[in-house]
Design a protein around this motif. Structure first.
Motif, PDB file in Angstrom:
ATOM      1  N   LEU A 166       0.832  -1.208   0.000  1.00 23.90           N
ATOM      2  CA  LEU A 166       0.000   0.000   0.000  1.00 23.90           C
ATOM      3  C   LEU A 166       0.865   1.256   0.000  1.00 23.90           C
ATOM      4  CD1 LEU A 166      -3.071  -0.537   2.358  1.00 23.90           C
ATOM      5  CD2 LEU A 166      -3.088   0.064  -0.057  1.00 23.90           C
ATOM      6  N   GLY A 167       1.924   1.252   0.810  1.00 26.71           N
ATOM      7  CA  GLY A 167       2.814   2.414   0.866  1.00 26.71           C
ATOM      8  C   GLY A 167       3.430   2.731  -0.478  1.00 26.71           C
ATOM      9  N   PHE A 168       3.851   1.688  -1.190  1.00 29.94           N
ATOM     10  CA  PHE A 168       4.411   1.899  -2.518  1.00 29.94           C
ATOM     11  C   PHE A 168       3.386   2.555  -3.439  1.00 29.94           C
ATOM     12  CE2 PHE A 168       4.943   0.546  -6.912  1.00 29.94           C
ATOM     13  CZ  PHE A 168       6.227   1.017  -7.174  1.00 29.94           C
ATOM     14  N   HIS A 169       2.146   2.094  -3.362  1.00 30.13           N
ATOM     15  CA  HIS A 169       1.107   2.662  -4.218  1.00 30.13           C
ATOM     16  C   HIS A 169       0.769   4.104  -3.822  1.00 30.13           C
ATOM     17  CE1 HIS A 169       0.330  -0.703  -6.811  1.00 30.13           C
ATOM     18  NE2 HIS A 169       0.197  -1.522  -5.784  1.00 30.13           N
ATOM     19  N   TYR A 170       0.874   4.438  -2.535  1.00 31.61           N
ATOM     20  CA  TYR A 170       0.683   5.835  -2.129  1.00 31.61           C
ATOM     21  C   TYR A 170       1.738   6.719  -2.796  1.00 31.61           C
ATOM     22  CZ  TYR A 170      -2.210   4.009   1.725  1.00 31.61           C
ATOM     23  OH  TYR A 170      -3.169   3.380   2.491  1.00 31.61           O
ATOM     24  N   LEU A 171       2.972   6.256  -2.741  1.00 29.43           N
ATOM     25  CA  LEU A 171       4.072   7.023  -3.332  1.00 29.43           C
ATOM     26  C   LEU A 171       3.892   7.144  -4.843  1.00 29.43           C
ATOM     27  CD1 LEU A 171       6.808   8.279  -2.357  1.00 29.43           C
ATOM     28  CD2 LEU A 171       7.878   6.180  -3.157  1.00 29.43           C
ATOM     29  N   GLU A 172       3.514   6.054  -5.477  1.00 32.49           N
ATOM     30  CA  GLU A 172       3.279   6.034  -6.915  1.00 32.49           C
ATOM     31  C   GLU A 172       2.155   7.009  -7.284  1.00 32.49           C
ATOM     32  OE1 GLU A 172       2.848   2.396  -9.990  1.00 32.49           O
ATOM     33  OE2 GLU A 172       1.251   2.514  -8.507  1.00 32.49           O
TER      34      GLU A 172
END
Length: 399
Positions: A166-172
């Motif tokens: 989820l964190g990666f997708h927030y950054l993306e």
């Protein structure tokens, strides 16, 4: 005033969520914390344990300054779209940073991973395609491709972990939006996302708390894992409805919908794909409870979470056509605020880039009407038909 944003579900609000909010405030140096919170249905394709008003109250009592609703179309979406909706709302309401809990505990690996996948996009897509051809689920294909791409490299986020994903997708999502918000992460502590409750640990997962309740623990017996204010709110919610949200409780209505609609209609609903409508229909004929139903439908290709999201959309009647009709959040639905939150809104209101809505009656567009419909269906699952709360409850205020 400086605001830090967090994207949450609070299903229900527990000690780990309190730690996240406090650390987000500390790490960002912000004056207030703004939470974008899922409404009545959640990202893993489940009805919320308690309704959005109870969860808003829990959040405000624990120190959150503003709670805004993540619309149904994003709250029930796959991780990338869930993140897209949440980040867009935090950007629109003027946050200077956003903070997420992660197993990684440091932001640099996420930045490295995002750069790697951007620079090697074609290779990554090829590896995903090759992995899918082996018959594994799409999430497992993503993991396999990422593992292959990072095999001989160091310093990247572990994207097999749920909060890291989820964190990666927030950054993306923030980078694609061109957001100036600073990304921050804190180390997730205590139980893992899916863990059952472990005696002696003050921080349990929301999954573990719900599991313990449905196995027979009372709300009071779970007091070691949640703030006292959360316990009080959950007791009030239990008194109001006589139950909490779960697929087991909602299953009779879901089963009726599946059997009534049949395969041809089922395939019109969002995320129902690849002929699985036939298996869904046949399984509903024989399974008399939700766990038995899931056991019949789940496979290597279709994870439990993906099936549950299908069931959510079948239950609410949300179609592929509707899913593809939305480009981004269309409003900011205010659910609750502290005195600091109200001061912030007065300070920032001229710069908010989406309409700020405090009453359901003002949700006149398709996205807002979908949120109202989702609440109506959620209440049906709880055995209630009283929509007054949705239309008459003003944003909750904690001075």
């Amino acid at each position: 005033m400086k605001a830090v944003g967090i994207i949450v579900e609070y299903n229900p609000f527990h000690n780990g969520h309190l730690h996240h909010a406090e650390q987000a405030r500390a790490e960002s140096g912000a004056d207030l914390v703004i939470a974008v919170m899922s409404g009545q249905f959640l990202q893993r394709g489940e009805p919320a344990f308690a309704d959005k008003w109870a969860r808003t109250q829990m959040a405000l009592d624990a120190g959150i300054d503003l709670v805004i609703e993540l619309p149904y179309v994003y709250a029930t979406a796959q991780a990338s779209d869930f993140a897209k909706g949440g980040i867009a709302l935090l950007e629109a309401i003027g946050c200077s940073s956003f903070c997420f809990g992660s197993e990684q505990g440091a932001i640099a690996p996420f930045l490295n991973s995002r750069q790697l996948l951007t620079e090697h996009a074609a290779e990554y897509q090829y590896l995903i395609h090759e992995a899918v051809q082996t018959g594994i689920s799409y999430p497992k294909a993503l993991n396999a491709a990422y593992k292959a791409l990072t095999a001989d490299r160091e310093g990247f986020a572990d994207l097999t972990q749920p909060n890291n994903i989820l964190g990666f997708h927030y950054l993306e999502a923030a980078q694609r939006l061109g957001s100036s918000m600073e990304p921050l992460t804190i180390q997730r502590i205590g139980a893992n996302y899916h863990d059952s409750i472990e005696a002696g640990l003050p921080i349990a997962s929301a999954t573990g708390i719900r599991e313990a309740f449905f196995k027979g623990d009372s709300v009071e017996q779970l007091s070691a894992y949640m703030p006292e204010t959360s316990i009080a709110t959950l007791k009030n919610s239990e008194n109001d409805y006589g139950t909490f949200g779960s697929w087991e409780g909602f299953y009779p209505l879901l089963r009726f919908t599946v059997l009534r609609d049949g395969p041809e209609q089922l395939k019109q609903y969002a995320e129902v794909t690849e002929g699985i409508e036939n298996l869904i229909y046949q399984s509903a004929k024989t399974a008399d409870n939700f766990e038995a139903f899931i056991a019949l439908v789940k496979s290597k290709r279709f994870t439990r979470t993906r099936i549950q999201r299908m069931m959510t959309h079948i239950f609410t009647g949300f179609t592929w056509q509707e899913l593809h009709s939305f480009a981004g959040p269309e409003y900011i639905r205010l659910l609750g605020m502290s005195s600091t939150g109200r001061l912030y809104l007065n300070h920032i209101k001229k710069n908010i880039t989406l309409p700020l809505v405090s009453r359901a009656a003002d949700l006149n567009g398709p996205m807002g009407k979908l949120d109202i419909h989702a609440t109506a269906m959620y209440l049906q699952g709880l055995g209630s038909t009283d929509m007054k709360k949705e239309f008459t409850t003003p944003p909750i205020y904690r001075g």
